[in-house]
Design a protein around this motif. Structure first.
Motif, PDB file in Angstrom:
ATOM      1  N   ASN A 100     -24.059   1.543  12.586  1.00  0.00           N
ATOM      2  CA  ASN A 100     -23.415   2.448  11.631  1.00  0.00           C
ATOM      3  C   ASN A 100     -22.941   3.737  12.290  1.00  0.00           C
ATOM      4  O   ASN A 100     -22.634   4.719  11.606  1.00  0.00           O
ATOM      5  CB  ASN A 100     -24.335   2.765  10.446  1.00  0.00           C
ATOM      6  CG  ASN A 100     -25.519   3.651  10.823  1.00  0.00           C
ATOM      7  OD1 ASN A 100     -25.824   3.836  11.996  1.00  0.00           O
ATOM      8  ND2 ASN A 100     -26.198   4.185   9.820  1.00  0.00           N
ATOM      9  N   THR A 101     -22.874   3.758  13.614  1.00  0.00           N
ATOM     10  CA  THR A 101     -22.331   4.904  14.328  1.00  0.00           C
ATOM     11  C   THR A 101     -20.879   5.120  13.892  1.00  0.00           C
ATOM     12  O   THR A 101     -20.112   4.155  13.800  1.00  0.00           O
ATOM     13  CB  THR A 101     -22.362   4.644  15.853  1.00  0.00           C
ATOM     14  OG1 THR A 101     -23.675   4.249  16.233  1.00  0.00           O
ATOM     15  CG2 THR A 101     -21.932   5.862  16.637  1.00  0.00           C
ATOM     16  N   PRO A 102     -20.456   6.363  13.583  1.00  0.00           N
ATOM     17  CA  PRO A 102     -19.047   6.595  13.212  1.00  0.00           C
ATOM     18  C   PRO A 102     -18.104   6.032  14.276  1.00  0.00           C
ATOM     19  O   PRO A 102     -18.380   6.099  15.483  1.00  0.00           O
ATOM     20  CB  PRO A 102     -18.963   8.123  13.137  1.00  0.00           C
ATOM     21  CG  PRO A 102     -20.351   8.565  12.792  1.00  0.00           C
ATOM     22  CD  PRO A 102     -21.256   7.602  13.516  1.00  0.00           C
ATOM     23  N   HIS A 103     -16.985   5.475  13.836  1.00  0.00           N
ATOM     24  CA  HIS A 103     -16.103   4.764  14.766  1.00  0.00           C
ATOM     25  C   HIS A 103     -15.570   5.618  15.917  1.00  0.00           C
ATOM     26  O   HIS A 103     -15.456   5.103  17.052  1.00  0.00           O
ATOM     27  CB  HIS A 103     -14.958   4.101  13.999  1.00  0.00           C
ATOM     28  CG  HIS A 103     -15.353   2.785  13.409  1.00  0.00           C
ATOM     29  ND1 HIS A 103     -15.338   1.604  14.124  1.00  0.00           N
ATOM     30  CD2 HIS A 103     -15.819   2.462  12.183  1.00  0.00           C
ATOM     31  CE1 HIS A 103     -15.753   0.606  13.368  1.00  0.00           C
ATOM     32  NE2 HIS A 103     -16.054   1.102  12.176  1.00  0.00           N
ATOM     33  N   PRO A 104     -15.228   6.890  15.732  1.00  0.00           N
ATOM     34  CA  PRO A 104     -14.785   7.669  16.889  1.00  0.00           C
ATOM     35  C   PRO A 104     -15.845   7.736  17.979  1.00  0.00           C
ATOM     36  O   PRO A 104     -15.543   7.561  19.174  1.00  0.00           O
ATOM     37  CB  PRO A 104     -14.511   9.052  16.287  1.00  0.00           C
ATOM     38  CG  PRO A 104     -14.157   8.774  14.861  1.00  0.00           C
ATOM     39  CD  PRO A 104     -15.039   7.636  14.469  1.00  0.00           C
ATOM     40  N   ALA A 105     -17.111   7.968  17.581  1.00  0.00           N
ATOM     41  CA  ALA A 105     -18.206   7.998  18.559  1.00  0.00           C
ATOM     42  C   ALA A 105     -18.485   6.602  19.095  1.00  0.00           C
ATOM     43  O   ALA A 105     -18.786   6.425  20.288  1.00  0.00           O
ATOM     44  CB  ALA A 105     -19.464   8.566  17.914  1.00  0.00           C
ATOM     45  N   ARG A 106     -18.357   5.611  18.233  1.00  0.00           N
ATOM     46  CA  ARG A 106     -18.602   4.227  18.658  1.00  0.00           C
ATOM     47  C   ARG A 106     -17.614   3.810  19.751  1.00  0.00           C
ATOM     48  O   ARG A 106     -17.970   3.091  20.687  1.00  0.00           O
ATOM     49  CB  ARG A 106     -18.483   3.296  17.442  1.00  0.00           C
ATOM     50  CG  ARG A 106     -19.216   1.992  17.576  1.00  0.00           C
ATOM     51  CD  ARG A 106     -19.030   1.092  16.383  1.00  0.00           C
ATOM     52  NE  ARG A 106     -19.408   1.694  15.113  1.00  0.00           N
ATOM     53  CZ  ARG A 106     -19.442   1.052  13.962  1.00  0.00           C
ATOM     54  NH1 ARG A 106     -19.117  -0.239  13.936  1.00  0.00           N
ATOM     55  NH2 ARG A 106     -19.776   1.667  12.848  1.00  0.00           N
ATOM     56  N   LYS A 107     -16.380   4.266  19.598  1.00  0.00           N
ATOM     57  CA  LYS A 107     -15.357   3.930  20.589  1.00  0.00           C
ATOM     58  C   LYS A 107     -15.702   4.519  21.951  1.00  0.00           C
ATOM     59  O   LYS A 107     -15.585   3.845  22.982  1.00  0.00           O
ATOM     60  CB  LYS A 107     -13.997   4.436  20.124  1.00  0.00           C
ATOM     61  CG  LYS A 107     -12.834   3.982  20.983  1.00  0.00           C
ATOM     62  CD  LYS A 107     -11.507   4.383  20.364  1.00  0.00           C
ATOM     63  CE  LYS A 107     -10.338   3.880  21.203  1.00  0.00           C
ATOM     64  NZ  LYS A 107      -9.027   4.249  20.595  1.00  0.00           N
ATOM     65  N   LYS A 108     -16.169   5.784  21.958  1.00  0.00           N
ATOM     66  CA  LYS A 108     -16.544   6.437  23.205  1.00  0.00           C
ATOM     67  C   LYS A 108     -17.736   5.739  23.864  1.00  0.00           C
ATOM     68  O   LYS A 108     -17.823   5.648  25.088  1.00  0.00           O
ATOM     69  CB  LYS A 108     -16.882   7.904  22.952  1.00  0.00           C
ATOM     70  CG  LYS A 108     -15.698   8.766  22.563  1.00  0.00           C
ATOM     71  CD  LYS A 108     -16.131  10.206  22.309  1.00  0.00           C
ATOM     72  CE  LYS A 108     -14.953  11.071  21.877  1.00  0.00           C
ATOM     73  NZ  LYS A 108     -15.394  12.462  21.570  1.00  0.00           N
ATOM     74  N   LEU A 109     -18.643   5.248  23.035  1.00  0.00           N
ATOM     75  CA  LEU A 109     -19.847   4.593  23.545  1.00  0.00           C
ATOM     76  C   LEU A 109     -19.614   3.123  23.901  1.00  0.00           C
ATOM     77  O   LEU A 109     -20.526   2.445  24.364  1.00  0.00           O
ATOM     78  CB  LEU A 109     -20.973   4.688  22.504  1.00  0.00           C
ATOM     79  CG  LEU A 109     -21.483   6.091  22.188  1.00  0.00           C
ATOM     80  CD1 LEU A 109     -22.409   6.055  20.974  1.00  0.00           C
ATOM     81  CD2 LEU A 109     -22.206   6.679  23.391  1.00  0.00           C
ATOM     82  N   LYS A 110     -18.401   2.634  23.632  1.00  0.00           N
ATOM     83  CA  LYS A 110     -18.058   1.224  23.861  1.00  0.00           C
ATOM     84  C   LYS A 110     -18.994   0.314  23.053  1.00  0.00           C
ATOM     85  O   LYS A 110     -19.567  -0.638  23.560  1.00  0.00           O
ATOM     86  CB  LYS A 110     -18.108   0.875  25.350  1.00  0.00           C
ATOM     87  CG  LYS A 110     -17.077   1.638  26.170  1.00  0.00           C
ATOM     88  CD  LYS A 110     -17.114   1.244  27.635  1.00  0.00           C
ATOM     89  CE  LYS A 110     -16.060   2.009  28.427  1.00  0.00           C
ATOM     90  NZ  LYS A 110     -16.067   1.658  29.864  1.00  0.00           N
TER      91      LYS A 110
END
Length: 414
Positions: A100-110
């Motif tokens: 459930n990590t927000p997508h902008p942060a999820r993208k950075k975290l791969k």
């Protein structure tokens, strides 16, 4: 009862925080899934949820225990480059991956679906958002109070006329959404059984809130005429109202038109049926406040124990309004395994709430305490195939905290 666990052998990585995502993983664990809870080295904020007003205050970490029982705990710094090694092996190990990590942060975290699915095409990737994946507010942070309650219309409707919106019970929308995520995961697992393919499944707090409010939202979709907010002194239907007994107990009364003569007879007030003010539907509609006032007086003349017998004898649907302290002593809860024993969580946390799904003939896994921060790091990393030297490397890089920094209990300060 069978000792078979429906999800024995099912491997779940719970990368979600707070309630809805972890709650879905908890339901899976209740039926035998092996769930690994992944959280930051300092633990997630919900570990101290009991100290954040207006949650009921306690030194016991009851919110975290409720959402994370029966799991193994891994602490992982996702911002460290070497954390990708652990994520890759977790994804290859897992059947289900809940995020459930927000997508902008999820993208950075791969951590997006495309990042993870390349490691395991059979993976069920469960994505929880506040407001959905698309649209102008897709990136907004969301809690159940904002997305489930406020945005869905529920908060507007669950109040009396003339009153401002109230503050709903935090977590109630989250737990409803947890069941939706669980259902999405199980649906995808069934698809995988048939096709061998993994899936990207998703829901949102908003979608679950709209579904919960769907009768009224569907009414709005077709332009239905709304009666307005509930006003117990001037209700749209005096038989669908809230009343109070002589001992101060409020109760909800839900009497369908065919049952009105039955309940009036049981109450000893058949004379109301002959009252000219209520003799037909048109007059009844005009005189609802007068009927409500009469019922207020009648119900206020006897204690709840009396009305309990009357309503039960006439097969009338009602519900006494209970405080949480009363709810936990309701014999129905233990008789139906709604409240169950909790092992190892401490002297004050000896019981917990089971997930709302029962399968006859199947015994759920006994509830065990939630893990401490990173409690199972060494065990899980070894299971994933990391050597001692590799684990030392992960620690040196900051991806995995050193053992001395790990909590050994599920509670404790962050």
């Amino acid at each position: 009862m069978s000792d078979e666990n429906i999800f024995s052998g099912l491997k779940v990585v719970d990368l979600a925080s707070f309630i809805a995502g972890p709650g879905a993983a908890t339901i899976l664990s209740d039926f035998g899934a092996d769930v690994i809870k992944v959280e930051p080295p300092d633990g997630e904020l919900w570990r101290i949820g009991q100290k954040i007003p207006p949650q009921p205050h306690s030194e016991e970490p009851y919110p975290f225990q409720l959402a994370n029982r029966n799991k193994r705990g891994v602490a992982l710094n996702l911002k460290a480059a070497s954390a990708q090694q652990v994520l890759e092996r977790l994804a290859k190990w897992a059947d289900v991956f809940i995020v459930n990590t927000p997508h902008p942060a999820r993208k950075k975290l791969k951590l997006e679906y495309d990042d993870v699915a390349k490691w395991n095409p059979r993976l069920i990737y469960a994505d929880l958002t506040g407001f959905g994946e698309k649209g102008p507010d897709a990136a907004l942070p969301g809690f159940d109070l904002t997305a489930f309650w406020a945005r869905s219309g529920l908060l507007f409707m669950t109040r009396d006329a003339g009153s401002p919106p109230t503050w709903p019970v935090a977590g109630s929308g989250d737990n409803a959404t947890a069941v939706a995520i669980y259902a999405a995961v199980v649906t995808a697992l069934y698809r995988r059984e048939r096709t061998g393919k993994g899936s990207y499944v998703t829901t949102s707090l908003l979608a679950a809130g709209i579904w919960s409010a769907s009768v009224f939202i569907q009414a709005a979709l077709c332009g239905a005429n709304f009666y307005g907010l509930h006003d117990r002194a001037h209700p749209a239907n005096a038989a669908f109202n809230v009343y109070r007994s002589s001992d101060g107990t409020w109760f909800v009364l839900v009497v369908t038109p065919d049952k009105v003569p039955v309940i009036l007879k049981a109450m000893g007030r058949e004379d109301i049926l002959t009252d000219p003010r209520f003799s037909d539907s048109a007059k009844l509609a005009q005189n609802r406040p007068q009927l409500t006032s009469m019922l207020d007086e009648i119900f206020g003349s006897q204690p709840m124990s009396h009305w309990y017998e009357v309503f039960n004898g006439a097969q009338i649907t009602f519900g006494a309004v209970r405080e949480p302290q009363e709810v936990v002593n309701d014999p129905q809860l233990r008789a139906n395994d709604i409240i169950v024993p909790l092992e190892g969580a401490g002297e004050k946390l000896t019981s917990t709430i089971s997930s709302p799904i029962q399968v006859h003939g199947i015994t759920k896994v006994s509830a065990r305490r939630a893990p401490g921060i990173g409690e199972h790091n060494d065990e899980v990393l070894k299971e994933l195939g990391f050597t001692t030297n590799e684990v030392d490397g992960l620690r040196a890089s900051g991806a995995v905290p050193h053992a001395r920094h790990l909590e050994t209990t599920a509670g404790g300060e962050r």
